[in-house]
Scaffold this active site. Structure first.
Site, PDB file in Angstrom:
ATOM      1  N   LYS A 180       0.844  -1.199   0.000  1.00 40.47           N
ATOM      2  CA  LYS A 180       0.000   0.000   0.000  1.00 40.47           C
ATOM      3  C   LYS A 180       0.888   1.262   0.000  1.00 40.47           C
ATOM      4  O   LYS A 180       2.100   1.171   0.114  1.00 40.47           O
ATOM      5  CB  LYS A 180      -0.938  -0.026   1.220  1.00 40.47           C
ATOM      6  CG  LYS A 180      -1.875  -1.256   1.228  1.00 40.47           C
ATOM      7  CD  LYS A 180      -2.964  -1.194   0.168  1.00 40.47           C
ATOM      8  CE  LYS A 180      -3.503  -2.547  -0.232  1.00 40.47           C
ATOM      9  NZ  LYS A 180      -4.491  -3.143   0.623  1.00 40.47           N
TER      10      LYS A 180
HETATM   11  C1  LIG Z   1      -5.553  -4.221   0.888  1.00 40.18           C
HETATM   12  C2  LIG Z   1      -7.011  -4.071   0.847  1.00 40.18           C
HETATM   13  C3  LIG Z   1      -7.835  -4.507   1.907  1.00 40.18           C
HETATM   14  C4  LIG Z   1      -7.353  -5.361   3.040  1.00 40.18           C
HETATM   15  O1  LIG Z   1      -6.278  -4.885   3.741  1.00 40.18           O
HETATM   16  P1  LIG Z   1      -5.302  -5.910   4.511  1.00 40.18           P
HETATM   17  O2  LIG Z   1      -4.416  -5.000   5.290  1.00 40.18           O
HETATM   18  O3  LIG Z   1      -4.566  -6.683   3.459  1.00 40.18           O
HETATM   19  O4  LIG Z   1      -6.136  -6.786   5.373  1.00 40.18           O
HETATM   20  C5  LIG Z   1      -9.187  -4.220   1.841  1.00 40.18           C
HETATM   21  N1  LIG Z   1      -9.721  -3.576   0.790  1.00 40.18           N
HETATM   22  C6  LIG Z   1      -8.979  -3.160  -0.254  1.00 40.18           C
HETATM   23  C7  LIG Z   1      -9.638  -2.422  -1.374  1.00 40.18           C
HETATM   24  C8  LIG Z   1      -7.598  -3.413  -0.269  1.00 40.18           C
HETATM   25  O5  LIG Z   1      -6.881  -3.009  -1.323  1.00 40.18           O
END
Ligand SMILES: *Cc1c(COP(=O)(O)O)cnc(C)c1O
Length: 360
Positions: A180
């Site tokens: 991210k």
């Molecule tokens: C990454 C992501 C999540 C989940 O996050 P995690 O930290 O991997 O549990 C949820 N929604 C979207 C759109 C994502 O890109």
């Protein structure tokens, strides 16, 4: 050349910050977590931040704090990561998929209004790839129909509409997974302006208690460690520059890519380019293009190759086999994402452009 799709960065400051936590007294949900929550909320202009173990638990805590559960429907896009839907199933509620806008890839307000039923409890747009969903419209729809507004902001740290950041319209959930825009290794955050929702999210995060060993509800262990928060605080400081880098790469791609359709941004929106996603022209074999690019060292990926309503888990459940989302299904076969991480070099960017222009 070998260019990956993402390149998480951990510097000396992050390592030192973790060392300090390890040498101090608090390992989890201590002073670093509190500091990170305050700083992350302030950066977005939200009143409360509650840090969690990951983005999925942030989503679950936000949904549960609003009392959403069995018998309730939550309208979401199918063009997203699976967690957008699984967090709703996890609390016993029902995801209802609405189609997306063909230009922005985000949930369509018209499709959402058409999907409202007497059981609808909430709407949860996703700011896909880092572009804000149409929050003013969703806010108006929620007010008109008495619905809860949630935001899946996992990909959109510091994205904005005008001066207002995402994460301040509804109860919002962020992710700090390594790929991210900023990371805490694993980690998540709920932002809200509502005191009562903040109190509930905190209880859900820690075994349903606000006072130690006095349990008001059934909660979970969704806590963030202080090591994670210490990394997050350093990464937050880097985020503005990193976002500029991503936006710069995107502008370069927009100017130089020839055969693919590049992202279009509504007036006044700030896209933070978690992904830079293009679409191939109708009739072009997208999978052949991405295969060739990966062979040539350009790490491209498809987010997401199978929309959520077409996943085996939903096909095996009642009521999803007949769901048709024409825009989602069309785009699933045509999009792919290019490397847009901050440390991408000018040379790498040139190579990506050259290869993409040659590939289709
Ligand atoms: C990454 C992501 C999540 C989940 O996050 P995690 O930290 O991997 O549990 C949820 N929604 C979207 C759109 C994502 O890109």
């Amino acid at each position: 050349m070998q260019i990956p799709i993402a390149k998480p960065f951990i510097g000396e400051e992050e390592k030192q910050a973790v060392q300090q936590v390890l040498s101090g007294g608090y390992l989890t949900t201590g002073p670093k977590v509190a500091e990170f929550e305050k700083a992350f909320a302030a950066m977005h202009g939200a009143k409360h931040g509650i840090a969690t173990s990951n983005g999925t638990t942030a989503l679950m805590a936000a949904i549960m704090a609003h009392g959403i559960g069995p018998g309730d429907e939550v309208i979401i896009p199918s063009f997203s990561f699976f967690a957008t839907a699984s967090c709703i199933l996890s609390v016993g509620a029902r995801p209802v998929f609405a189609d997306i806008d063909p230009v922005t890839f985000n949930l369509s307000p018209e499709a959402v209004e058409a999907a409202i039923t007497p059981r609808t409890k909430a709407i949860m747009p996703v700011h896909l790839y880092g572009l804000p969903a149409d929050m003013p419209r969703f806010e108006a729809i929620c007010q008109k129909h008495g619905l809860i507004l949630l935001e899946d902001a996992a990909q959109a740290h510091m994205a904005a509409i005008g001066e207002r950041h995402i994460g301040t319209w509804g109860t919002a959930s962020f992710s700090f997974y390594p790929t991210k825009n900023m990371t805490t290794t694993e980690g998540g955050m709920v932002l809200t302006n509502d005191d009562e929702i903040a109190r509930k999210v905190k209880m859900i995060r820690a075994q349903g208690m606000n006072t130690q060993y006095y349990h008001e509800i059934v909660g979970y262990n969704f806590r963030m460690t202080d090591m994670a928060a210490a990394i997050g605080l350093v990464q937050m400081g880097r985020l503005p520059d990193w976002t500029c880098d991503r936006v710069g790469h995107a502008a370069f791609y927009n100017a130089h890519l020839e055969s693919v359709e590049t992202p279009k941004i509504p007036e006044g929106y700030t896209h933070v380019y978690h992904q830079y996603t293009v679409r191939v022209p109708e009739g072009v074999d997208r999978d052949a293009v991405t295969k060739r690019l990966n062979e040539r060292g350009v790490g491209v990926r498809v987010y997401y190759p199978l929309p959520i309503h077409r996943q085996p888990v939903f096909q095996a459940m009642d009521g999803y086999k007949d769901v048709h989302l024409p825009v989602t299904e069309n785009l699933t076969a045509r999009v792919f994402s290019l490397p847009v991480y901050p440390s991408l070099t000018a040379e790498e960017r040139d190579y990506v452009v050259q290869e993409v222009n040659a590939a289709c």
